[in-house]
Design a protein around this motif. Structure first.
Motif, PDB file in Angstrom:
ATOM      1  N   VAL A   1      -4.764   3.118  -5.932  1.00 15.67           N
ATOM      2  CA  VAL A   1      -5.433   1.888  -5.508  1.00 15.67           C
ATOM      3  C   VAL A   1      -6.768   1.780  -6.241  1.00 15.67           C
ATOM      4  CG1 VAL A   1      -6.470   0.640  -3.565  1.00 15.67           C
ATOM      5  CG2 VAL A   1      -4.326   1.912  -3.240  1.00 15.67           C
TER       6      VAL A   1
ATOM      7  N   LYS B   1      -3.662   7.591   0.060  1.00 14.54           N
ATOM      8  CA  LYS B   1      -3.718   7.118  -1.324  1.00 14.54           C
ATOM      9  C   LYS B   1      -5.054   7.486  -1.964  1.00 14.54           C
ATOM     10  CE  LYS B   1       0.249   5.117  -0.747  1.00 14.54           C
ATOM     11  NZ  LYS B   1       1.469   5.596  -1.424  1.00 14.54           N
TER      12      LYS B   1
ATOM     13  N   LEU C   1       0.829  -1.202   0.000  1.00 11.69           N
ATOM     14  CA  LEU C   1       0.000   0.000   0.000  1.00 11.69           C
ATOM     15  C   LEU C   1       0.866   1.256   0.000  1.00 11.69           C
ATOM     16  CD1 LEU C   1      -2.864  -0.976   2.485  1.00 11.69           C
ATOM     17  CD2 LEU C   1      -3.134  -0.396   0.070  1.00 11.69           C
TER      18      LEU C   1
ATOM     19  N   SER D   1      -6.116   2.436   2.721  1.00 14.29           N
ATOM     20  CA  SER D   1      -5.531   3.247   1.647  1.00 14.29           C
ATOM     21  C   SER D   1      -5.682   4.734   1.945  1.00 14.29           C
ATOM     22  CB  SER D   1      -6.200   2.908   0.310  1.00 14.29           C
ATOM     23  OG  SER D   1      -6.027   1.551  -0.016  1.00 14.29           O
TER      24      SER D   1
ATOM     25  N   ALA E   1       2.270   1.907  -3.527  1.00  9.69           N
ATOM     26  CA  ALA E   1       1.264   2.070  -4.584  1.00  9.69           C
ATOM     27  C   ALA E   1       1.042   3.552  -4.881  1.00  9.69           C
ATOM     28  CB  ALA E   1      -0.045   1.414  -4.168  1.00  9.69           C
TER      29      ALA E   1
ATOM     30  N   ILE F   1      -8.117   6.590  -4.576  1.00  5.65           N
ATOM     31  CA  ILE F   1      -8.781   5.324  -4.892  1.00  5.65           C
ATOM     32  C   ILE F   1      -9.732   5.495  -6.072  1.00  5.65           C
ATOM     33  CG2 ILE F   1     -10.376   3.555  -4.035  1.00  5.65           C
ATOM     34  CD1 ILE F   1      -9.445   4.223  -1.200  1.00  5.65           C
TER      35      ILE F   1
END
Length: 355
Positions: A288, A314, A282, A309, A285, A316
């Motif tokens: 996501v 992050k 994660l 996430s 990344a 998404i």
């Protein structure tokens, strides 16, 4: 210390198993003050030696090598197999008997899923006057709307529960229209205290053999149909400049690998991704993707990976299903796309990296 009995049709069968992992996380987060006993189905590959704090009692409901009602793609999907349908009455009887044996001296019963756990927990509440709470995941709620006498089962569970804990706002609103019993959104667990979130990123790239100079697009999920990972793989067509990663285990793994070969796309598949490895992936990344779908009214609540996430900052790309519709704000923490639409996922990936 008080004692709690947890009834569930799915629980991790071995270290790192994705099946029922939500239930284990729920126990660790919400039942810290209880000594917990879990009642769940057995499986031919179950090995509970990994579990040091939670007591697990697994019940057989058919010839052990032939049991196929629980696990796999989940009970609703397994209904399609005639051999699984035959096992239903044996499953219900065995589940009830084993739960009945363990309820003595318990202060709390927690049932995961309305059917059949919620009904069994409600019966035990009636017999033993032990407080009962029911955790409603989503697929169980919609399944109860399709089966004969489903509304009566729901009403029975509502009346014999002190609290209904629900995974998505949509289901919560529907339940509040049906009952006066207290109902609330569940506190979804994010466990970070045992993991190193400052680990050197270069070592993570090296461990997974990923390139630092190519963007990483991650789909971390249990590999079952409900997760819609095939649409993530299809969305990768024509995006050779990015690294697509599928991390997880499940019944659909070989089908997904075959799809990648058929489409001639490069997908990095990683198995047994949990604990530190999950957080490592994660962290590296760049984006996501959560491509969950709906199957016969069955949909996810709010996947824990979505919360994890967002916890790491992050962005998404997620489908408009279950709790994801309420968690993702378009253009802020991510983007919503239609379920089963790899073209929209593809377009949003390009849009994100073009900024």
């Amino acid at each position: 210390m008080k004692n709690a009995l947890v009834l569930t049709t799915s629980y991790p069968r071995y270290f790192g198993d994705f099946a029922g992992n939500f239930v284990k996380s729920y126990i660790c987060q919400n039942l810290k003050d209880y000594k917990v006993k879990v009642i769940c189905p057995n499986s031919k590959n179950a090995d509970d030696s990994y579990e040091k704090q939670i007591s697990i009692s697994r019940f057989n409901y058919f010839f052990k090598s032939k049991q196929n009602l629980a696990y796999g793609n989940g009970i609703p999907d397994n209904f399609k197999k005639i051999s699984a349908l035959i096992q239903i009455p044996f499953f219900l009887v065995s589940f009830f008997i084993n739960s009945f044996k363990e309820v003595k001296n318990k202060n709390l019963i927690v049932s995961h899923w309305l059917l059949p756990s919620g009904v069994i927990g409600s019966l035990l509440h009636l017999f033993f006057k032990v407080e009962h709470r029911c955790v409603i995941h989503g697929g169980d709620f919609y399944l109860s709307k399709k089966i004969f006498a489903g509304k009566y089962f729901r009403s029975f569970v509502y009346k014999n529960s002190s609290l209904l804990e629900v995974v998505s706002p949509k289901i919560l609103n529907e339940i509040k229209k049906e009952t006066e019993t207290e109902a609330s959104l569940i506190k979804l667990p994010i466990e970070t205290e045992d993991y190193d979130l400052t680990k050197n990123l270069d070592s993570i790239y090296e461990e997974f053999k990923l390139k630092k100079d190519k963007k990483i697009i991650l789909c971390l999920a249990r590999l079952i149909r409900l997760k819609g990972v095939n649409f993530f793989i299809s969305a990768s067509q024509g995006l050779e400049d990015y690294q697509f990663v599928v991390a997880g285990n499940g019944e659909e793994e070989e089908n997904l690998k075959d799809l990648a070969k058929k489409l001639k796309v490069r997908i990095n598949f990683f198995n047994d991704i949990f604990g530190q490895k999950k957080w490592d992936l994660l962290r590296v990344a760049d984006l996501v993707v959560i491509p969950s779908i709906e199957i016969n009214g069955r949909e996810e609540g709010t996947p824990i990976v979505a919360l994890e996430s967002l916890f790491l900052g992050k962005k998404i790309i997620a489908t408009k299903t279950g709790g994801l519709k309420y968690l993702i704000e378009n253009g802020k923490n991510g983007w919503l796309v239609e379920p089963e639409n790899s073209g929209q996922i593809h377009s949003k990936i390009l849009e994100f990296f073009s900024k």
